[in-house]
Design an enzyme around this catalytic site. Structure first.
Site, PDB file in Angstrom:
ATOM      1  N   LYS A   1       0.907  -1.229   0.334  1.00  0.00           N
ATOM      2  CA  LYS A   1       0.233  -0.286   0.224  1.00  0.00           C
ATOM      3  C   LYS A   1       0.867   0.762   0.146  1.00  0.00           C
ATOM      4  O   LYS A   1       2.486   1.391   0.582  1.00  0.00           O
ATOM      5  CB  LYS A   1      -0.961  -0.031   1.435  1.00  0.00           C
ATOM      6  CG  LYS A   1      -1.574   1.077   0.755  1.00  0.00           C
ATOM      7  CD  LYS A   1      -2.957   0.862   2.549  1.00  0.00           C
ATOM      8  CE  LYS A   1      -4.096   1.909   2.757  1.00  0.00           C
ATOM      9  NZ  LYS A   1      -4.935   1.923   3.684  1.00  0.00           N
TER      10      LYS A   1
ATOM     11  N   SER B   1      -9.666   1.378   2.775  1.00  0.00           N
ATOM     12  CA  SER B   1      -8.668   2.340   1.978  1.00  0.00           C
ATOM     13  C   SER B   1      -7.441   1.652   0.944  1.00  0.00           C
ATOM     14  O   SER B   1      -7.514   2.445  -0.061  1.00  0.00           O
ATOM     15  CB  SER B   1      -7.877   3.300   2.735  1.00  0.00           C
ATOM     16  OG  SER B   1      -7.254   3.475   3.920  1.00  0.00           O
TER      17      SER B   1
ATOM     18  N   SER C   1      -9.993  -0.740   6.493  1.00  0.00           N
ATOM     19  CA  SER C   1      -9.398  -0.541   5.530  1.00  0.00           C
ATOM     20  C   SER C   1      -8.879  -1.526   5.109  1.00  0.00           C
ATOM     21  O   SER C   1      -8.111  -1.771   4.085  1.00  0.00           O
ATOM     22  CB  SER C   1      -8.149   0.651   5.890  1.00  0.00           C
ATOM     23  OG  SER C   1      -9.447   1.516   5.875  1.00  0.00           O
TER      24      SER C   1
END
Lengths: 69, 471
Positions: B81, B160, B184
Protein backbone atom coordinates in the site's frame (compact mmCIF):
# COMPACT_ATOMS: atom_id res chain seq x y z
CA UNK A 1 -32.12 28.04 28.50
CA UNK A 2 -33.11 24.62 27.11
CA UNK A 3 -30.64 21.84 26.42
CA UNK A 4 -31.21 22.19 22.68
CA UNK A 5 -30.54 25.91 22.88
CA UNK A 6 -27.38 25.25 24.88
CA UNK A 7 -26.26 22.72 22.30
CA UNK A 8 -26.97 25.12 19.51
CA UNK A 9 -24.95 27.85 21.22
CA UNK A 10 -22.09 25.41 21.75
CA UNK A 11 -22.08 24.40 18.10
CA UNK A 12 -22.16 28.06 17.10
CA UNK A 13 -19.15 28.79 19.30
CA UNK A 14 -17.22 25.78 18.03
CA UNK A 15 -18.00 26.82 14.48
CA UNK A 16 -16.77 30.32 15.25
CA UNK A 17 -13.43 28.89 16.40
CA UNK A 18 -13.05 26.87 13.21
CA UNK A 19 -14.07 29.86 11.09
CA UNK A 20 -11.52 32.02 12.88
CA UNK A 21 -8.73 29.51 12.29
CA UNK A 22 -9.56 28.24 8.81
CA UNK A 23 -12.25 30.52 7.39
CA UNK A 24 -9.80 32.29 5.08
CA UNK A 25 -9.18 28.97 3.30
CA UNK A 26 -12.79 27.96 2.75
CA UNK A 27 -15.63 29.06 0.53
CA UNK A 28 -19.06 29.88 1.91
CA UNK A 29 -20.33 26.51 0.76
CA UNK A 30 -17.45 24.71 2.43
CA UNK A 31 -18.05 26.63 5.64
CA UNK A 32 -21.68 25.55 5.50
CA UNK A 33 -20.37 21.99 5.28
CA UNK A 34 -18.21 22.57 8.35
CA UNK A 35 -21.20 23.88 10.28
CA UNK A 36 -23.26 20.85 9.25
CA UNK A 37 -20.47 18.53 10.36
CA UNK A 38 -20.08 20.27 13.72
CA UNK A 39 -23.81 19.95 14.34
CA UNK A 40 -23.54 16.25 13.43
CA UNK A 41 -20.64 15.75 15.82
CA UNK A 42 -22.94 16.83 18.64
CA UNK A 43 -24.64 13.45 18.28
CA UNK A 44 -21.27 11.72 18.65
CA UNK A 45 -20.41 13.49 21.89
CA UNK A 46 -23.87 13.32 23.47
CA UNK A 47 -23.70 9.64 24.60
CA UNK A 48 -20.12 10.14 25.74
CA UNK A 49 -21.15 13.03 27.96
CA UNK A 50 -24.22 11.21 29.23
CA UNK A 51 -22.23 8.19 30.39
CA UNK A 52 -21.28 8.68 34.05
CA UNK A 53 -17.85 7.55 35.22
CA UNK A 54 -16.47 7.45 38.71
CA UNK A 55 -13.54 9.68 39.59
CA UNK A 56 -11.00 6.84 39.49
CA UNK A 57 -11.57 5.81 35.85
CA UNK A 58 -8.43 6.92 34.06
CA UNK A 59 -7.88 7.57 30.36
CA UNK A 60 -6.89 4.41 28.49
CA UNK A 61 -3.53 5.84 27.48
CA UNK A 62 -0.19 5.05 29.01
CA UNK A 63 2.14 7.68 30.40
CA UNK A 64 5.65 6.74 31.43
CA UNK A 65 8.22 9.16 32.86
CA UNK A 66 11.18 9.35 30.51
CA UNK A 67 14.82 9.11 31.42
CA UNK A 68 17.26 8.96 28.56
CA UNK A 69 20.30 7.31 30.17
CA UNK B 1 -4.80 -18.17 -20.47
CA UNK B 2 -3.75 -17.38 -16.92
CA UNK B 3 -0.26 -18.52 -16.01
CA UNK B 4 -0.53 -21.59 -13.80
CA UNK B 5 1.50 -19.92 -11.04
CA UNK B 6 -1.04 -17.15 -10.64
CA UNK B 7 -3.72 -17.49 -7.94
CA UNK B 8 -1.73 -20.04 -6.00
CA UNK B 9 -1.51 -19.59 -2.22
CA UNK B 10 1.86 -18.75 -0.72
CA UNK B 11 2.41 -22.23 0.72
CA UNK B 12 1.95 -23.78 -2.75
CA UNK B 13 4.20 -21.23 -4.42
CA UNK B 14 6.86 -21.84 -1.79
CA UNK B 15 6.65 -25.54 -2.53
CA UNK B 16 7.08 -24.92 -6.24
CA UNK B 17 10.13 -22.76 -5.55
CA UNK B 18 11.60 -25.35 -3.19
CA UNK B 19 11.13 -28.10 -5.79
CA UNK B 20 12.70 -25.86 -8.46
CA UNK B 21 9.55 -25.95 -10.60
CA UNK B 22 9.73 -22.18 -10.75
CA UNK B 23 12.45 -19.75 -9.80
CA UNK B 24 12.01 -16.52 -7.80
CA UNK B 25 13.08 -14.52 -10.85
CA UNK B 26 10.51 -16.22 -13.11
CA UNK B 27 7.82 -15.76 -10.51
CA UNK B 28 8.73 -12.11 -10.07
CA UNK B 29 8.66 -11.55 -13.81
CA UNK B 30 5.23 -13.17 -14.05
CA UNK B 31 3.74 -10.83 -11.48
CA UNK B 32 5.58 -7.73 -12.66
CA UNK B 33 4.15 -8.37 -16.13
CA UNK B 34 0.65 -8.75 -14.74
CA UNK B 35 0.94 -5.68 -12.53
CA UNK B 36 2.15 -3.60 -15.47
CA UNK B 37 -0.51 -4.88 -17.86
CA UNK B 38 -3.54 -5.05 -15.60
CA UNK B 39 -2.74 -2.72 -12.70
CA UNK B 40 -3.83 0.43 -14.55
CA UNK B 41 -7.02 -1.34 -15.67
CA UNK B 42 -8.13 -1.44 -12.03
CA UNK B 43 -6.52 1.90 -11.03
CA UNK B 44 -4.59 -0.20 -8.56
CA UNK B 45 -0.96 0.60 -9.39
CA UNK B 46 1.03 3.65 -8.31
CA UNK B 47 4.51 2.50 -9.29
CA UNK B 48 6.14 -0.66 -10.51
CA UNK B 49 9.32 -1.43 -8.53
CA UNK B 50 10.84 -3.80 -11.06
CA UNK B 51 14.50 -3.04 -10.49
CA UNK B 52 14.18 -3.51 -6.76
CA UNK B 53 12.09 -6.65 -7.20
CA UNK B 54 14.56 -8.30 -9.54
CA UNK B 55 17.42 -7.47 -7.17
CA UNK B 56 15.67 -9.27 -4.31
CA UNK B 57 14.57 -12.12 -6.59
CA UNK B 58 18.10 -12.74 -7.89
CA UNK B 59 19.43 -12.85 -4.33
CA UNK B 60 16.65 -15.25 -3.40
CA UNK B 61 17.48 -17.44 -6.36
CA UNK B 62 21.14 -17.60 -5.43
CA UNK B 63 20.35 -18.30 -1.78
CA UNK B 64 17.90 -21.06 -2.60
CA UNK B 65 20.29 -22.61 -5.10
CA UNK B 66 22.89 -22.66 -2.32
CA UNK B 67 20.44 -24.31 0.04
CA UNK B 68 19.88 -21.22 2.19
CA UNK B 69 16.13 -20.89 2.69
CA UNK B 70 14.72 -17.91 4.50
CA UNK B 71 11.26 -19.35 4.90
CA UNK B 72 7.99 -19.57 3.02
CA UNK B 73 8.10 -16.00 1.64
CA UNK B 74 11.53 -16.48 0.09
CA UNK B 75 11.10 -15.48 -3.55
CA UNK B 76 7.37 -14.63 -3.30
CA UNK B 77 6.58 -11.18 -4.80
CA UNK B 78 4.23 -8.79 -3.04
CA UNK B 79 2.74 -5.31 -3.24
CA UNK B 80 2.76 -2.46 -0.71
CA UNK B 81 0.00 0.00 0.00
CA UNK B 82 1.44 3.35 -0.99
CA UNK B 83 1.57 4.69 2.53
CA UNK B 84 4.66 2.60 3.27
CA UNK B 85 7.92 4.49 2.90
CA UNK B 86 10.31 3.11 0.32
CA UNK B 87 13.79 4.44 -0.38
CA UNK B 88 15.57 4.61 -3.71
CA UNK B 89 13.53 7.25 -5.50
CA UNK B 90 10.29 5.30 -5.40
CA UNK B 91 7.30 7.57 -4.80
CA UNK B 92 5.20 7.26 -1.65
CA UNK B 93 2.13 9.31 -2.50
CA UNK B 94 -0.23 8.43 0.35
CA UNK B 95 -2.77 8.27 -2.50
CA UNK B 96 -3.17 12.02 -2.50
CA UNK B 97 -2.39 14.71 -5.06
CA UNK B 98 -0.58 17.02 -2.61
CA UNK B 99 1.92 14.21 -1.96
CA UNK B 100 2.28 12.96 -5.53
CA UNK B 101 6.04 13.68 -5.59
CA UNK B 102 6.82 12.62 -2.03
CA UNK B 103 9.86 10.39 -1.55
CA UNK B 104 11.63 8.96 1.48
CA UNK B 105 15.24 7.96 2.02
CA UNK B 106 14.37 5.04 4.26
CA UNK B 107 12.16 1.95 4.20
CA UNK B 108 9.20 1.20 6.41
CA UNK B 109 9.99 -1.60 8.84
CA UNK B 110 7.52 -3.97 7.16
CA UNK B 111 9.23 -3.37 3.81
CA UNK B 112 12.61 -4.15 5.35
CA UNK B 113 11.27 -7.26 7.07
CA UNK B 114 9.67 -8.70 3.96
CA UNK B 115 12.74 -8.04 1.86
CA UNK B 116 14.93 -9.57 4.55
CA UNK B 117 12.71 -12.65 4.22
CA UNK B 118 13.55 -12.65 0.51
CA UNK B 119 10.17 -11.38 -0.74
CA UNK B 120 10.56 -9.09 -3.79
CA UNK B 121 8.57 -5.84 -3.66
CA UNK B 122 6.82 -5.74 -7.04
CA UNK B 123 4.95 -2.46 -6.76
CA UNK B 124 3.42 0.33 -4.74
CA UNK B 125 -0.34 -0.07 -4.74
CA UNK B 126 -3.11 2.51 -4.89
CA UNK B 127 -5.04 3.67 -1.88
CA UNK B 128 -7.74 6.09 -0.89
CA UNK B 129 -6.16 9.48 -0.31
CA UNK B 130 -4.61 9.76 3.16
CA UNK B 131 -6.20 6.40 4.00
CA UNK B 132 -9.58 8.09 4.01
CA UNK B 133 -8.50 10.20 6.94
CA UNK B 134 -10.08 13.37 5.67
CA UNK B 135 -13.59 11.94 5.57
CA UNK B 136 -14.24 10.70 2.05
CA UNK B 137 -17.66 9.64 0.88
CA UNK B 138 -17.02 8.68 -2.76
CA UNK B 139 -14.77 6.04 -4.40
CA UNK B 140 -13.05 8.64 -6.60
CA UNK B 141 -11.01 9.80 -3.60
CA UNK B 142 -7.72 8.45 -4.91
CA UNK B 143 -4.79 9.92 -6.82
CA UNK B 144 -4.88 7.00 -9.26
CA UNK B 145 -8.60 7.22 -9.92
CA UNK B 146 -11.54 5.30 -8.48
CA UNK B 147 -10.36 1.81 -7.48
CA UNK B 148 -12.11 -0.77 -9.66
CA UNK B 149 -13.18 -4.13 -8.33
CA UNK B 150 -11.90 -7.13 -10.34
CA UNK B 151 -15.26 -8.85 -9.86
CA UNK B 152 -17.04 -5.99 -11.59
CA UNK B 153 -15.17 -2.90 -12.68
CA UNK B 154 -18.36 -0.90 -12.28
CA UNK B 155 -18.06 -1.47 -8.53
CA UNK B 156 -15.34 -0.31 -6.20
CA UNK B 157 -12.89 -2.29 -4.13
CA UNK B 158 -13.64 -0.70 -0.80
CA UNK B 159 -11.03 1.32 0.97
CA UNK B 160 -8.68 2.45 1.95
CA UNK B 161 -6.36 -0.44 0.99
CA UNK B 162 -8.00 -0.42 -2.43
CA UNK B 163 -5.04 -1.28 -4.65
CA UNK B 164 -3.95 -4.02 -2.25
CA UNK B 165 -7.40 -5.59 -2.54
CA UNK B 166 -7.69 -5.31 -6.31
CA UNK B 167 -4.13 -6.50 -6.99
CA UNK B 168 -4.44 -9.70 -4.95
CA UNK B 169 -7.95 -10.46 -6.19
CA UNK B 170 -6.87 -10.04 -9.82
CA UNK B 171 -3.75 -12.16 -9.37
CA UNK B 172 -1.35 -9.27 -9.90
CA UNK B 173 0.61 -10.15 -6.73
CA UNK B 174 0.36 -13.21 -4.46
CA UNK B 175 -0.19 -10.99 -1.41
CA UNK B 176 -0.19 -7.35 -0.40
CA UNK B 177 0.16 -5.23 2.70
CA UNK B 178 -2.63 -2.89 3.68
CA UNK B 179 -3.41 -0.79 6.69
CA UNK B 180 -6.48 -0.38 8.85
CA UNK B 181 -7.51 2.45 11.08
CA UNK B 182 -11.19 1.51 10.84
CA UNK B 183 -12.17 -0.96 8.12
CA UNK B 184 -9.39 -0.42 5.60
CA UNK B 185 -8.20 -4.03 5.48
CA UNK B 186 -11.44 -5.87 6.19
CA UNK B 187 -13.64 -3.93 3.75
CA UNK B 188 -11.40 -4.44 0.68
CA UNK B 189 -11.10 -8.10 1.70
CA UNK B 190 -14.89 -8.29 1.80
CA UNK B 191 -15.47 -6.47 -1.48
CA UNK B 192 -12.71 -8.28 -3.39
CA UNK B 193 -13.34 -11.81 -2.06
CA UNK B 194 -10.06 -12.13 -0.16
CA UNK B 195 -8.67 -13.06 3.22
CA UNK B 196 -7.67 -9.93 5.09
CA UNK B 197 -6.14 -9.94 8.55
CA UNK B 198 -6.22 -6.95 10.86
CA UNK B 199 -3.65 -7.84 13.54
CA UNK B 200 -3.76 -6.85 17.19
CA UNK B 201 -2.68 -3.24 17.63
CA UNK B 202 1.08 -3.26 18.20
CA UNK B 203 1.71 -6.62 16.52
CA UNK B 204 3.29 -4.96 13.50
CA UNK B 205 5.59 -1.95 13.50
CA UNK B 206 4.12 1.14 11.88
CA UNK B 207 7.50 2.78 11.43
CA UNK B 208 7.58 4.33 7.98
CA UNK B 209 3.83 4.12 7.50
CA UNK B 210 1.76 7.26 7.12
CA UNK B 211 0.27 8.10 10.52
CA UNK B 212 -3.44 8.76 10.52
CA UNK B 213 -4.39 7.84 14.09
CA UNK B 214 -1.53 6.71 16.29
CA UNK B 215 -3.63 4.51 18.56
CA UNK B 216 -5.80 3.02 15.81
CA UNK B 217 -3.42 2.38 12.88
CA UNK B 218 -2.50 -1.24 12.13
CA UNK B 219 -0.68 -2.88 9.20
CA UNK B 220 -1.69 -6.31 7.93
CA UNK B 221 -1.88 -8.66 4.97
CA UNK B 222 -4.45 -9.20 2.21
CA UNK B 223 -4.05 -12.69 0.77
CA UNK B 224 -5.84 -15.51 -1.04
CA UNK B 225 -6.28 -17.61 2.11
CA UNK B 226 -6.30 -17.39 5.90
CA UNK B 227 -3.22 -19.61 5.97
CA UNK B 228 -1.37 -17.08 3.80
CA UNK B 229 -2.34 -14.32 6.26
CA UNK B 230 -0.73 -16.26 9.11
CA UNK B 231 2.44 -16.84 7.12
CA UNK B 232 2.79 -13.16 6.26
CA UNK B 233 1.92 -11.90 9.74
CA UNK B 234 4.66 -14.01 11.30
CA UNK B 235 7.22 -12.20 9.14
CA UNK B 236 5.73 -8.75 9.74
CA UNK B 237 5.38 -9.03 13.51
CA UNK B 238 7.77 -8.33 16.33
CA UNK B 239 9.16 -5.53 18.45
CA UNK B 240 10.68 -2.50 16.77
CA UNK B 241 12.59 0.15 18.72
CA UNK B 242 11.42 2.66 16.10
CA UNK B 243 7.77 2.09 17.08
CA UNK B 244 7.13 2.19 20.79
CA UNK B 245 3.68 0.63 20.38
CA UNK B 246 5.04 -2.71 19.22
CA UNK B 247 4.45 -5.75 21.40
CA UNK B 248 7.64 -7.31 22.80
CA UNK B 249 6.74 -10.85 21.71
CA UNK B 250 6.73 -11.66 17.98
CA UNK B 251 3.79 -13.60 16.63
CA UNK B 252 4.51 -17.27 16.01
CA UNK B 253 2.08 -18.65 13.46
CA UNK B 254 0.71 -22.08 14.28
CA UNK B 255 -1.01 -23.52 11.21
CA UNK B 256 -2.06 -26.54 13.26
CA UNK B 257 -3.59 -24.61 16.14
CA UNK B 258 -6.47 -26.48 17.69
CA UNK B 259 -8.11 -25.63 21.02
CA UNK B 260 -8.63 -29.34 21.73
CA UNK B 261 -12.39 -28.84 21.87
CA UNK B 262 -15.11 -27.31 19.74
CA UNK B 263 -14.70 -23.63 19.03
CA UNK B 264 -16.98 -21.26 20.94
CA UNK B 265 -18.12 -18.38 18.79
CA UNK B 266 -20.32 -15.46 19.84
CA UNK B 267 -22.58 -13.41 17.63
CA UNK B 268 -23.44 -9.99 19.02
CA UNK B 269 -27.18 -9.54 19.30
CA UNK B 270 -28.42 -7.41 16.43
CA UNK B 271 -25.00 -7.18 14.78
CA UNK B 272 -26.45 -7.83 11.33
CA UNK B 273 -28.45 -4.63 11.56
CA UNK B 274 -29.54 -3.69 8.06
CA UNK B 275 -27.53 -6.33 6.24
CA UNK B 276 -28.47 -6.98 2.63
CA UNK B 277 -30.38 -10.21 2.06
CA UNK B 278 -27.44 -11.99 0.42
CA UNK B 279 -25.08 -10.90 3.19
CA UNK B 280 -27.45 -12.23 5.83
CA UNK B 281 -28.13 -15.48 3.99
CA UNK B 282 -24.45 -16.15 3.32
CA UNK B 283 -23.58 -15.42 6.94
CA UNK B 284 -26.24 -17.82 8.20
CA UNK B 285 -25.02 -20.48 5.78
CA UNK B 286 -21.45 -19.94 6.96
CA UNK B 287 -22.54 -20.44 10.55
CA UNK B 288 -24.19 -23.72 9.61
CA UNK B 289 -21.06 -24.81 7.72
CA UNK B 290 -18.99 -24.33 10.85
CA UNK B 291 -21.50 -26.08 13.07
CA UNK B 292 -19.58 -29.37 13.01
CA UNK B 293 -16.58 -27.74 14.71
CA UNK B 294 -18.07 -24.76 16.53
CA UNK B 295 -20.86 -23.81 18.89
CA UNK B 296 -22.47 -20.45 18.27
CA UNK B 297 -24.19 -18.36 20.88
CA UNK B 298 -25.87 -14.98 20.88
CA UNK B 299 -23.93 -12.44 22.91
CA UNK B 300 -25.21 -9.30 24.57
CA UNK B 301 -22.79 -6.45 25.18
CA UNK B 302 -23.34 -3.80 27.83
CA UNK B 303 -24.78 -0.50 26.65
CA UNK B 304 -21.76 1.65 25.91
CA UNK B 305 -21.02 4.28 23.24
CA UNK B 306 -18.76 2.00 21.17
CA UNK B 307 -19.08 3.79 17.85
CA UNK B 308 -18.93 7.27 19.36
CA UNK B 309 -15.77 6.61 21.37
CA UNK B 310 -13.82 5.26 18.42
CA UNK B 311 -15.17 8.07 16.21
CA UNK B 312 -13.96 10.68 18.68
CA UNK B 313 -10.48 9.18 18.89
CA UNK B 314 -10.34 9.03 15.10
CA UNK B 315 -11.45 12.64 14.69
CA UNK B 316 -9.01 14.08 17.19
CA UNK B 317 -5.96 12.03 16.26
CA UNK B 318 -6.42 12.58 12.53
CA UNK B 319 -6.90 16.33 13.06
CA UNK B 320 -3.67 16.41 15.03
CA UNK B 321 -1.71 14.16 12.65
CA UNK B 322 -2.67 16.47 9.78
CA UNK B 323 -2.78 19.75 11.69
CA UNK B 324 -0.29 21.48 9.38
CA UNK B 325 -1.99 20.01 6.33
CA UNK B 326 -5.30 21.48 7.46
CA UNK B 327 -3.72 24.86 8.21
CA UNK B 328 -2.17 24.98 4.75
CA UNK B 329 -5.44 24.19 3.00
CA UNK B 330 -4.27 20.73 1.93
CA UNK B 331 -7.74 19.14 1.98
CA UNK B 332 -8.80 21.58 -0.76
CA UNK B 333 -6.51 19.68 -3.14
CA UNK B 334 -8.07 16.31 -2.39
CA UNK B 335 -10.60 14.83 -4.77
CA UNK B 336 -13.02 13.01 -2.51
CA UNK B 337 -13.41 14.98 0.69
CA UNK B 338 -16.95 15.04 1.99
CA UNK B 339 -17.45 18.73 2.57
CA UNK B 340 -21.11 18.32 3.43
CA UNK B 341 -21.31 16.93 6.91
CA UNK B 342 -17.90 15.23 6.96
CA UNK B 343 -15.60 18.19 6.53
CA UNK B 344 -12.11 17.61 7.95
CA UNK B 345 -12.20 21.18 9.22
CA UNK B 346 -14.88 20.20 11.74
CA UNK B 347 -12.51 17.79 13.44
CA UNK B 348 -10.56 20.36 15.46
CA UNK B 349 -13.90 21.40 16.97
CA UNK B 350 -13.75 18.84 19.77
CA UNK B 351 -13.60 19.86 23.40
CA UNK B 352 -10.67 18.41 25.35
CA UNK B 353 -13.05 17.10 28.00
CA UNK B 354 -14.97 15.13 25.37
CA UNK B 355 -11.75 13.62 24.05
CA UNK B 356 -10.45 12.65 27.49
CA UNK B 357 -13.85 11.25 28.40
CA UNK B 358 -13.70 9.13 25.26
CA UNK B 359 -10.28 7.83 26.34
CA UNK B 360 -11.65 6.97 29.76
CA UNK B 361 -14.58 5.17 28.20
CA UNK B 362 -12.21 3.40 25.83
CA UNK B 363 -10.69 1.65 28.85
CA UNK B 364 -14.11 0.73 30.18
CA UNK B 365 -15.05 -0.69 26.78
CA UNK B 366 -11.77 -2.61 26.42
CA UNK B 367 -12.27 -4.30 29.79
CA UNK B 368 -15.99 -5.01 29.28
CA UNK B 369 -15.46 -6.44 25.80
CA UNK B 370 -12.54 -8.59 26.91
CA UNK B 371 -14.64 -9.89 29.78
CA UNK B 372 -17.36 -10.94 27.36
CA UNK B 373 -14.88 -12.36 24.85
CA UNK B 374 -13.09 -14.42 27.50
CA UNK B 375 -15.95 -16.89 27.17
CA UNK B 376 -15.46 -17.26 23.42
CA UNK B 377 -12.75 -17.96 20.88
CA UNK B 378 -14.10 -15.27 18.59
CA UNK B 379 -17.03 -13.08 17.72
CA UNK B 380 -18.40 -13.62 14.22
CA UNK B 381 -20.28 -11.18 12.00
CA UNK B 382 -20.71 -10.27 8.36
CA UNK B 383 -17.66 -8.20 7.43
CA UNK B 384 -19.80 -5.58 5.72
CA UNK B 385 -23.53 -5.10 5.47
CA UNK B 386 -23.44 -4.75 1.67
CA UNK B 387 -21.43 -5.99 -1.24
CA UNK B 388 -19.34 -3.52 -3.28
CA UNK B 389 -21.30 -0.44 -4.26
CA UNK B 390 -21.22 1.25 -7.70
CA UNK B 391 -18.01 3.09 -8.41
CA UNK B 392 -19.80 6.29 -9.41
CA UNK B 393 -21.97 6.59 -6.30
CA UNK B 394 -21.43 7.87 -2.80
CA UNK B 395 -21.01 4.82 -0.64
CA UNK B 396 -22.14 6.19 2.68
CA UNK B 397 -24.10 8.93 4.29
CA UNK B 398 -22.73 12.44 4.35
CA UNK B 399 -23.40 12.58 8.06
CA UNK B 400 -20.50 12.07 10.46
CA UNK B 401 -22.85 10.52 12.96
CA UNK B 402 -23.42 7.59 10.65
CA UNK B 403 -19.67 7.07 10.19
CA UNK B 404 -19.77 3.64 11.70
CA UNK B 405 -23.30 3.27 12.95
CA UNK B 406 -23.63 -0.02 11.12
CA UNK B 407 -20.15 -1.14 12.04
CA UNK B 408 -20.32 -2.15 15.67
CA UNK B 409 -17.65 -4.83 15.19
CA UNK B 410 -15.35 -2.30 13.51
CA UNK B 411 -15.73 0.27 16.24
CA UNK B 412 -15.07 -2.31 18.96
CA UNK B 413 -12.28 -4.11 17.14
CA UNK B 414 -10.39 -0.99 16.18
CA UNK B 415 -11.15 0.92 19.36
CA UNK B 416 -9.88 -2.00 21.45
CA UNK B 417 -7.11 -3.00 19.03
CA UNK B 418 -8.39 -6.56 18.52
CA UNK B 419 -7.41 -8.92 15.69
CA UNK B 420 -9.96 -9.90 13.09
CA UNK B 421 -9.87 -11.84 9.86
CA UNK B 422 -12.33 -11.60 7.00
CA UNK B 423 -12.74 -14.43 4.52
CA UNK B 424 -15.17 -14.76 1.60
CA UNK B 425 -18.54 -16.30 2.46
CA UNK B 426 -20.23 -16.41 -0.95
CA UNK B 427 -21.66 -14.08 -3.57
CA UNK B 428 -24.75 -11.98 -4.05
CA UNK B 429 -27.07 -12.14 -7.05
CA UNK B 430 -24.77 -9.81 -9.01
CA UNK B 431 -21.77 -12.07 -8.52
CA UNK B 432 -20.14 -9.84 -5.91
CA UNK B 433 -18.37 -11.37 -2.89
CA UNK B 434 -19.61 -11.26 0.67
CA UNK B 435 -17.41 -11.81 3.72
CA UNK B 436 -17.51 -13.21 7.22
CA UNK B 437 -15.20 -11.96 9.95
CA UNK B 438 -13.90 -13.67 13.08
CA UNK B 439 -12.59 -11.34 15.78
CA UNK B 440 -10.59 -12.71 18.70
CA UNK B 441 -9.14 -11.40 21.94
CA UNK B 442 -5.97 -9.34 21.83
CA UNK B 443 -2.93 -11.34 20.66
CA UNK B 444 -5.09 -14.35 19.73
CA UNK B 445 -4.47 -14.22 15.98
CA UNK B 446 -3.79 -17.96 15.97
CA UNK B 447 -7.34 -18.50 17.22
CA UNK B 448 -9.21 -16.44 14.62
CA UNK B 449 -6.89 -17.79 11.92
CA UNK B 450 -7.71 -21.35 12.97
CA UNK B 451 -11.46 -20.71 12.72
CA UNK B 452 -11.03 -19.10 9.31
CA UNK B 453 -8.95 -22.04 8.12
CA UNK B 454 -11.61 -24.47 9.33
CA UNK B 455 -14.17 -22.49 7.37
CA UNK B 456 -12.03 -22.41 4.23
CA UNK B 457 -11.39 -26.16 4.54
CA UNK B 458 -15.16 -26.63 4.19
CA UNK B 459 -15.89 -24.09 1.45
CA UNK B 460 -14.69 -23.19 -2.01
CA UNK B 461 -15.43 -19.45 -2.03
CA UNK B 462 -11.75 -18.54 -1.72
CA UNK B 463 -10.98 -20.58 -4.84
CA UNK B 464 -13.32 -18.52 -7.05
CA UNK B 465 -11.57 -16.08 -9.37
CA UNK B 466 -12.77 -12.93 -11.13
CA UNK B 467 -12.65 -12.77 -14.93
CA UNK B 468 -9.41 -11.79 -16.61
CA UNK B 469 -9.64 -8.22 -17.87
CA UNK B 470 -9.81 -7.50 -21.57
CA UNK B 471 -7.16 -4.90 -22.27
Amino acid sequence: MTTDANNSLEQDLLFAIVKERYGHLLTGEQLDGVRTAIIGQRDVFRPIREHRLTNDVEPFASFTPFRGD
Amino acid sequence: MVNSFVFKPIRELAGLIASKEISPVELTQTFLDRLEEFGPHYNSLVALTAERAYRTARLAEADIAAGRSRGLLHGIPWGAKDLLATSGGIPTTWGAAPFRDQQFDYDATVVSKLEAAGAPLAGKLAMIELAGGMGYIHPDASLTGPPKNPWDTGRWTGGSSSGSGAAVAAGLVPFAIGSETWGSILVPANNCGLAGLRPTYGRVSRYGAMALCWTLDKLGPLCLTADDCGIVLETLSGPDPKDGSTHPQPFSYNPDFNPGRRFRIGIISGVMGEAADAVRENFETAVSVLADVADFEEVRLPELPYVEVTSTVLMVESASAFEDFLAEGGPLELSGTGWHGRSPYARPAVLATDYIKALRLRGVIAREVDGVMSGYDALAAPTAMNTATPIDEEFRSRSMTSAGAGDLMGSIGNGCGLPSISVPSGFDGDGLPTGIQFMSRAYDENVCLAIAREYQARTEWHRQRPPEPIT
